[in-house]
Design a protein around this motif. Sequence first.
Motif, PDB file in Angstrom:
ATOM      1  N   ILE A 155       1.038  -6.785  -8.169  1.00 57.91           N
ATOM      2  CA  ILE A 155       0.652  -5.861  -7.098  1.00 57.91           C
ATOM      3  C   ILE A 155       0.132  -4.534  -7.651  1.00 57.91           C
ATOM      4  N   THR A 156       0.579  -4.126  -8.833  1.00 51.87           N
ATOM      5  CA  THR A 156       0.057  -2.894  -9.443  1.00 51.87           C
ATOM      6  C   THR A 156      -1.412  -3.063  -9.794  1.00 51.87           C
ATOM      7  N   VAL A 157      -1.728  -4.212 -10.381  1.00 53.20           N
ATOM      8  CA  VAL A 157      -3.117  -4.514 -10.742  1.00 53.20           C
ATOM      9  C   VAL A 157      -3.968  -4.643  -9.475  1.00 53.20           C
ATOM     10  N   LEU A 158      -3.427  -5.324  -8.481  1.00 51.12           N
ATOM     11  CA  LEU A 158      -4.161  -5.511  -7.228  1.00 51.12           C
ATOM     12  C   LEU A 158      -4.482  -4.174  -6.569  1.00 51.12           C
ATOM     13  N   LYS A 159      -3.522  -3.281  -6.553  1.00 50.45           N
ATOM     14  CA  LYS A 159      -3.744  -1.972  -5.934  1.00 50.45           C
ATOM     15  C   LYS A 159      -4.752  -1.150  -6.730  1.00 50.45           C
ATOM     16  N   GLU A 160      -4.626  -1.178  -8.058  1.00 47.88           N
ATOM     17  CA  GLU A 160      -5.515  -0.384  -8.909  1.00 47.88           C
ATOM     18  C   GLU A 160      -6.954  -0.888  -8.841  1.00 47.88           C
ATOM     19  N   ILE A 161      -7.159  -2.196  -9.066  1.00 53.94           N
ATOM     20  CA  ILE A 161      -8.523  -2.738  -9.065  1.00 53.94           C
ATOM     21  C   ILE A 161      -9.062  -2.806  -7.641  1.00 53.94           C
ATOM     22  N   GLY A 162      -8.193  -3.142  -6.686  1.00 56.84           N
ATOM     23  CA  GLY A 162      -8.626  -3.183  -5.298  1.00 56.84           C
ATOM     24  C   GLY A 162      -9.168  -1.844  -4.836  1.00 56.84           C
ATOM     25  N   GLY A 163      -8.558  -0.765  -5.320  1.00 56.32           N
ATOM     26  CA  GLY A 163      -9.027   0.575  -4.943  1.00 56.32           C
ATOM     27  C   GLY A 163     -10.459   0.824  -5.366  1.00 56.32           C
ATOM     28  N   LYS A 164     -10.878   0.230  -6.494  1.00 58.64           N
ATOM     29  CA  LYS A 164     -12.257   0.385  -6.974  1.00 58.64           C
ATOM     30  C   LYS A 164     -13.252  -0.214  -5.998  1.00 58.64           C
ATOM     31  N   TYR A 165     -12.787  -1.209  -5.204  1.00 54.03           N
ATOM     32  CA  TYR A 165     -13.683  -1.910  -4.281  1.00 54.03           C
ATOM     33  C   TYR A 165     -13.336  -1.619  -2.817  1.00 54.03           C
ATOM     34  N   ASP A 166     -12.688  -0.470  -2.608  1.00 53.33           N
ATOM     35  CA  ASP A 166     -12.338  -0.022  -1.248  1.00 53.33           C
ATOM     36  C   ASP A 166     -11.474  -1.030  -0.506  1.00 53.33           C
ATOM     37  N   ILE A 167     -10.546  -1.636  -1.214  1.00 51.00           N
ATOM     38  CA  ILE A 167      -9.599  -2.565  -0.593  1.00 51.00           C
ATOM     39  C   ILE A 167      -8.238  -1.893  -0.522  1.00 51.00           C
ATOM     40  N   ASP A 168      -7.726  -1.743   0.681  1.00 51.06           N
ATOM     41  CA  ASP A 168      -6.397  -1.178   0.883  1.00 51.06           C
ATOM     42  C   ASP A 168      -5.379  -2.319   0.817  1.00 51.06           C
ATOM     43  N   CYS A 169      -4.237  -2.075   0.197  1.00 46.99           N
ATOM     44  CA  CYS A 169      -3.248  -3.134   0.004  1.00 46.99           C
ATOM     45  C   CYS A 169      -1.916  -2.784   0.656  1.00 46.99           C
ATOM     46  N   GLU A 170      -1.292  -3.794   1.217  1.00 49.70           N
ATOM     47  CA  GLU A 170       0.052  -3.660   1.774  1.00 49.70           C
ATOM     48  C   GLU A 170       0.935  -4.718   1.132  1.00 49.70           C
ATOM     49  N   PHE A 171       2.143  -4.303   0.725  1.00 52.09           N
ATOM     50  CA  PHE A 171       3.047  -5.218   0.032  1.00 52.09           C
ATOM     51  C   PHE A 171       4.377  -5.311   0.771  1.00 52.09           C
ATOM     52  N   TYR A 172       4.874  -6.531   0.901  1.00 50.24           N
ATOM     53  CA  TYR A 172       6.115  -6.771   1.626  1.00 50.24           C
ATOM     54  C   TYR A 172       7.184  -7.326   0.696  1.00 50.24           C
ATOM     55  N   ALA A 173       8.401  -6.800   0.846  1.00 55.15           N
ATOM     56  CA  ALA A 173       9.537  -7.306   0.067  1.00 55.15           C
ATOM     57  C   ALA A 173       9.967  -8.656   0.618  1.00 55.15           C
ATOM     58  N   LYS A 174      10.707  -9.403  -0.195  1.00 62.40           N
ATOM     59  CA  LYS A 174      11.234 -10.696   0.232  1.00 62.40           C
ATOM     60  C   LYS A 174      12.134 -10.519   1.453  1.00 62.40           C
ATOM     61  N   LEU A 175      12.003 -11.394   2.408  1.00 62.87           N
ATOM     62  CA  LEU A 175      12.861 -11.389   3.583  1.00 62.87           C
ATOM     63  C   LEU A 175      14.184 -12.063   3.238  1.00 62.87           C
ATOM     64  N   THR A 176      15.282 -11.543   3.761  1.00 63.52           N
ATOM     65  CA  THR A 176      16.579 -12.184   3.577  1.00 63.52           C
ATOM     66  C   THR A 176      17.169 -12.541   4.938  1.00 63.52           C
ATOM     67  N   VAL A 177      17.870 -13.652   4.980  1.00 60.85           N
ATOM     68  CA  VAL A 177      18.562 -14.100   6.189  1.00 60.85           C
ATOM     69  C   VAL A 177      19.995 -14.436   5.804  1.00 60.85           C
ATOM     70  N   ASP A 178      20.945 -13.764   6.430  1.00 55.86           N
ATOM     71  CA  ASP A 178      22.366 -13.957   6.101  1.00 55.86           C
ATOM     72  C   ASP A 178      22.617 -13.785   4.605  1.00 55.86           C
ATOM     73  N   GLY A 179      21.937 -12.824   4.016  1.00 57.51           N
ATOM     74  CA  GLY A 179      22.141 -12.511   2.606  1.00 57.51           C
ATOM     75  C   GLY A 179      21.400 -13.397   1.637  1.00 57.51           C
TER      76      GLY A 179
END
Length: 293
Positions: free
Chosen positions: A125-149
């Motif tokens: 995701i660090t690479v995606l955000k850095e290189i994506g920024g060069k091409y005007d791509i905004d990035c959103e990242f989601y943490a793993k979902l947990t259910v009952d721990g």
Amino acid sequence: MIISSLDLINNLNIKKSAVTVGKFDGIHRGHELLINRIRELKNEGYTSVVCMINMNKPGILGSDERISYLKSLGIDHIVMLEFTEEFAKQSPESFIREFLKDKLNAAKVVVGRDFRFGHNREGDITVLKEIGGKYDIDCEFYAKLTVDGKVVSSTEIRAALERGDMEEVEKLLGRPYKLTGEVVHGRHLGSTIGFPTINVLPEASKLLPKFGVYASRIDVRGREYRGITNIGIKPTVGGETASAETYIFDFNEDIYGENVTVVPERFIREEKRFPGVEELKKQIENDMKECRY
């Protein structure tokens, strides 16, 4: 629209897209966070695109099931990416520039925090955000979902399927595991021993749960019935191809050629070979008692 060839993407004329990329082999509750986000972005003028990477192995959902489910969610475009040698050798920047930007005109990319891509999984995701920024791509990242721990992941769901733990599968998947298909003719052995069954052949690309007998729920023509389902190869009668064979309680209609849905809900016992048909019949009678309660 479903795109099976990358060459066809050039004809889409997408002005700006919101894209999510992944295997999505089960479209579980964690995947749906990403998919629901790109659906929300349609209200801001984005075209929603789900890119599914086909790893060429059975998935929690079959290929047709995945496509059908995504279409039901209102996704604009579904792109199937074959995991070929050429695809695997792409550099992270090549993937971002040539695929996400040039082909999809991505303006927003929504992925999990553990997303990896490019040759030898060099991109994160660090690479995606850095290189994506060069091409005007905004990035959103989601943490793993947990259910009952417990972390929701395809790995955990696959493990639960291997155990026949359908309650755990449903909890992590976010909906019941289903086997849907056309009712086909079998050997009609069930009719001869007093238990007429229906046979459903699952998609070849679908991962089956642990072979054995399950208390099940069956949807026929929009009506729900209870029953008992054997998932496996039926070793007593020399079966070879895995199928879901179901005896539906209090049902005697002819439904050959029709599509039905079988939901294996509770594991009863493992599939096994019996000395003969009479022993099998006695076991089925015992299984039925177990499934009715």
